[in-house]
Design a protein around this motif. Structure first.
Motif, PDB file in Angstrom:
ATOM      1  N   ALA A   5       0.830  -1.208   0.000  1.00  0.00           N
ATOM      2  CA  ALA A   5       0.000   0.000   0.000  1.00  0.00           C
ATOM      3  C   ALA A   5       0.867   1.260   0.000  1.00  0.00           C
ATOM      4  CB  ALA A   5      -0.941   0.000   1.211  1.00  0.00           C
ATOM      5  N   PHE A   6       1.998   1.228   0.717  1.00  0.00           N
ATOM      6  CA  PHE A   6       2.931   2.357   0.741  1.00  0.00           C
ATOM      7  C   PHE A   6       3.479   2.608  -0.666  1.00  0.00           C
ATOM      8  CE2 PHE A   6       7.289   3.955   1.159  1.00  0.00           C
ATOM      9  CZ  PHE A   6       7.070   5.111   1.891  1.00  0.00           C
ATOM     10  N   ILE A   7       3.817   1.534  -1.366  1.00  0.00           N
ATOM     11  CA  ILE A   7       4.330   1.645  -2.734  1.00  0.00           C
ATOM     12  C   ILE A   7       3.251   2.213  -3.650  1.00  0.00           C
ATOM     13  CG2 ILE A   7       5.210   0.321  -4.706  1.00  0.00           C
ATOM     14  CD1 ILE A   7       6.389  -1.622  -2.488  1.00  0.00           C
ATOM     15  N   ALA A   8       2.045   1.696  -3.541  1.00  0.00           N
ATOM     16  CA  ALA A   8       0.930   2.175  -4.371  1.00  0.00           C
ATOM     17  C   ALA A   8       0.657   3.653  -4.123  1.00  0.00           C
ATOM     18  CB  ALA A   8      -0.317   1.339  -4.095  1.00  0.00           C
ATOM     19  N   GLU A   9       0.699   4.072  -2.859  1.00  0.00           N
ATOM     20  CA  GLU A   9       0.484   5.478  -2.527  1.00  0.00           C
ATOM     21  C   GLU A   9       1.584   6.358  -3.122  1.00  0.00           C
ATOM     22  OE1 GLU A   9       0.126   5.786   1.738  1.00  0.00           O
ATOM     23  OE2 GLU A   9      -1.519   4.330   1.758  1.00  0.00           O
ATOM     24  N   SER A  10       2.814   5.869  -3.074  1.00  0.00           N
ATOM     25  CA  SER A  10       3.937   6.621  -3.648  1.00  0.00           C
ATOM     26  C   SER A  10       3.724   6.849  -5.136  1.00  0.00           C
ATOM     27  CB  SER A  10       5.251   5.880  -3.417  1.00  0.00           C
ATOM     28  OG  SER A  10       5.550   5.811  -2.057  1.00  0.00           O
ATOM     29  N   ILE A  11       3.272   5.829  -5.821  1.00  0.00           N
ATOM     30  CA  ILE A  11       3.013   5.940  -7.264  1.00  0.00           C
ATOM     31  C   ILE A  11       1.838   6.883  -7.512  1.00  0.00           C
ATOM     32  CG2 ILE A  11       2.297   4.676  -9.332  1.00  0.00           C
ATOM     33  CD1 ILE A  11       3.755   2.206  -8.015  1.00  0.00           C
ATOM     34  N   ALA A  12       0.764   6.707  -6.761  1.00  0.00           N
ATOM     35  CA  ALA A  12      -0.450   7.504  -6.961  1.00  0.00           C
ATOM     36  C   ALA A  12      -0.196   8.996  -6.770  1.00  0.00           C
ATOM     37  CB  ALA A  12      -1.553   7.027  -6.016  1.00  0.00           C
ATOM     38  N   LYS A  13       0.715   9.358  -5.871  1.00  0.00           N
ATOM     39  CA  LYS A  13       1.007  10.774  -5.614  1.00  0.00           C
ATOM     40  C   LYS A  13       1.577  11.483  -6.834  1.00  0.00           C
ATOM     41  CE  LYS A  13       1.787  10.310  -0.667  1.00  0.00           C
ATOM     42  NZ  LYS A  13       2.797  10.283   0.406  1.00  0.00           N
ATOM     43  N   HIS A  14       2.061  10.729  -7.798  1.00  0.00           N
ATOM     44  CA  HIS A  14       2.669  11.330  -8.986  1.00  0.00           C
ATOM     45  C   HIS A  14       1.690  11.489 -10.153  1.00  0.00           C
ATOM     46  CE1 HIS A  14       6.089  10.109  -6.575  1.00  0.00           C
ATOM     47  NE2 HIS A  14       6.772  11.025  -7.227  1.00  0.00           N
ATOM     48  N   ALA A  15       0.438  11.093  -9.967  1.00  0.00           N
ATOM     49  CA  ALA A  15      -0.551  11.133 -11.045  1.00  0.00           C
ATOM     50  C   ALA A  15      -0.840  12.545 -11.533  1.00  0.00           C
ATOM     51  CB  ALA A  15      -1.845  10.449 -10.602  1.00  0.00           C
ATOM     52  N   THR A  16      -0.632  13.535 -10.693  1.00  0.00           N
ATOM     53  CA  THR A  16      -0.915  14.918 -11.093  1.00  0.00           C
ATOM     54  C   THR A  16       0.256  15.565 -11.824  1.00  0.00           C
ATOM     55  OG1 THR A  16      -0.178  15.729  -8.944  1.00  0.00           O
ATOM     56  CG2 THR A  16      -2.543  15.249  -9.180  1.00  0.00           C
ATOM     57  N   ARG A  17       1.392  14.888 -11.835  1.00  0.00           N
ATOM     58  CA  ARG A  17       2.591  15.451 -12.483  1.00  0.00           C
ATOM     59  C   ARG A  17       2.525  15.196 -13.989  1.00  0.00           C
ATOM     60  NH1 ARG A  17       7.279  16.258  -9.213  1.00  0.00           N
ATOM     61  NH2 ARG A  17       8.052  17.089 -11.175  1.00  0.00           N
ATOM     62  N   THR A  18       2.392  16.248 -14.780  1.00  0.00           N
ATOM     63  CA  THR A  18       2.297  16.088 -16.228  1.00  0.00           C
ATOM     64  C   THR A  18       3.647  16.196 -16.928  1.00  0.00           C
ATOM     65  OG1 THR A  18       1.805  18.444 -16.461  1.00  0.00           O
ATOM     66  CG2 THR A  18      -0.076  16.918 -16.273  1.00  0.00           C
TER      67      THR A  18
END
Length: 156
Positions: A21-34
């Motif tokens: 879940a920590f890994i998934a959250e780390s990835i998800a935090k970058h979704a707004t970076r274009t």
């Protein structure tokens, strides 16, 4: 005269295994970076290796107990981060986490995550950082056997 800002020293250590879940959250935090075109991840997992004990008897690794010279390791990690950003200026993010404590076979103990405008820079940075962490950081692993006893892990 401009002042050079000192690099921020981060604590890379996590007590216990690294949760998916920590890994998934780390990835998800970058979704707004274009500005990111590629991510690369390395995950280190404890293996249930069959090894020989000091007496020569076969034994299976049940867990690795990680310890570290924490301040020294974090200081060296700051240098590795700076080197990576200098080598791959297109890199936008670099996250490194390593477990401390007892990590059982099958659990994750090491997480390196880089993002860059192009995938090749992220790939090269993750390979470099992973290798440098293994070479330079004072992190120690005691491989604990199911049958009892232990040996100190060699970083390869």
């Amino acid at each position: 005269m401009s002042e050079t800002k000192a690099p921020k020293k981060r604590d890379i250590f996590i007590e216990g295994p690294i949760a998916s879940a920590f890994i998934a959250e780390s990835i998800a935090k970058h979704a707004t970076r274009t500005d990111i075109g590629g991510h690369e991840i390395f995950l280190g997992q404890v293996r249930a290796d069959a090894l020989a004990t000091e007496s020569g008897q076969p034994a299976t690794v049940h867990a690795i107990e990680y310890t570290a010279y924490r301040d020294m390791a974090n200081e060296q990690m700051t240098a590795i981060r700076e080197e990576a950003f200098a080598r791959w200026p297109e890199m936008t993010c670099l996250h490194v986490h390593h477990s401390l404590g007892v990590i059982k076979a099958g659990e994750l103990c090491f997480f390196v995550f880089a993002s860059a405008s192009h995938r090749q820079q992220a790939r090269e940075a993750v390979t470099y950082v992973t290798d440098e962490v293994k070479k330079r950081l004072p992190i120690f692993g005691k491989e604990v056997f199911t049958e009892g006893g232990h040996v100190w892990k060699q970083n390869l």
